[in-house]
Design a protein around this motif. Structure first.
Motif, PDB file in Angstrom:
ATOM      1  N   ALA A 142       2.302   7.913  -6.548  1.00 55.27           N
ATOM      2  CA  ALA A 142       1.748   8.019  -7.658  1.00 55.27           C
ATOM      3  C   ALA A 142       2.182   9.225  -8.451  1.00 55.27           C
ATOM      4  O   ALA A 142       2.233   9.140  -9.638  1.00 55.27           O
ATOM      5  CB  ALA A 142       0.218   8.011  -7.178  1.00 55.27           C
TER       6      ALA A 142
ATOM      7  N   ASN B  13       0.928  -1.324   0.000  1.00 56.86           N
ATOM      8  CA  ASN B  13       0.055  -0.051  -0.035  1.00 56.86           C
ATOM      9  C   ASN B  13       0.931   1.277   0.009  1.00 56.86           C
ATOM     10  O   ASN B  13       0.338   2.183  -0.454  1.00 56.86           O
ATOM     11  CB  ASN B  13      -1.182   0.178   1.291  1.00 56.86           C
ATOM     12  CG  ASN B  13      -2.180  -1.118   0.918  1.00 56.86           C
ATOM     13  OD1 ASN B  13      -2.595  -1.336  -0.168  1.00 56.86           O
ATOM     14  ND2 ASN B  13      -2.668  -1.401   2.126  1.00 56.86           N
TER      15      ASN B  13
ATOM     16  N   TYR C 134       1.516   3.801  -3.030  1.00 59.69           N
ATOM     17  CA  TYR C 134       0.598   4.891  -3.521  1.00 59.69           C
ATOM     18  C   TYR C 134       0.901   6.346  -3.074  1.00 59.69           C
ATOM     19  O   TYR C 134       0.450   7.115  -3.853  1.00 59.69           O
ATOM     20  CB  TYR C 134      -1.071   4.635  -3.011  1.00 59.69           C
ATOM     21  CG  TYR C 134      -1.826   3.548  -3.440  1.00 59.69           C
ATOM     22  CD1 TYR C 134      -2.300   3.400  -4.653  1.00 59.69           C
ATOM     23  CD2 TYR C 134      -1.944   2.469  -2.719  1.00 59.69           C
ATOM     24  CE1 TYR C 134      -2.902   2.461  -5.239  1.00 59.69           C
ATOM     25  CE2 TYR C 134      -2.547   1.314  -3.115  1.00 59.69           C
ATOM     26  CZ  TYR C 134      -3.031   1.272  -4.401  1.00 59.69           C
ATOM     27  OH  TYR C 134      -3.804   0.084  -4.856  1.00 59.69           O
TER      28      TYR C 134
END
Length: 72
Positions: free
Chosen positions: A56, A50, A53
């Motif tokens: 990004a 996770n 992210y």
């Protein structure tokens, strides 16, 4: 995607346009490598999938830099 011994590379079109690299086999832990517009590589330690992210915007920057090359 191109899987290698030391990392899994996520590429645009071919192996000369890296978007990011996933390093999951290091003794020091998991890392993701991102690239800036000049294709300089920066390593970031991550604890879980996770955490990707968080990078990004770096990925978007890499894609935009390649798209700029196509339009120029």
């Amino acid at each position: 995607m191109r899987d290698g011994e030391s990392y899994c590379g996520i590429l645009l079109d071919n192996n000369r346009k890296p978007l990011y690299r996933l390093h999951f086999n290091r003794e020091s832990g998991k890392h993701i490598s991102t690239f800036d517009v000049e294709r300089n590589e920066t390593n970031h330690k991550i604890e879980s999938m996770n955490d990707i992210y968080q990078y990004a915007e770096d990925l978007k920057t890499a894609v935009k830099s390649y798209l700029w090359e196509y339009s120029a």
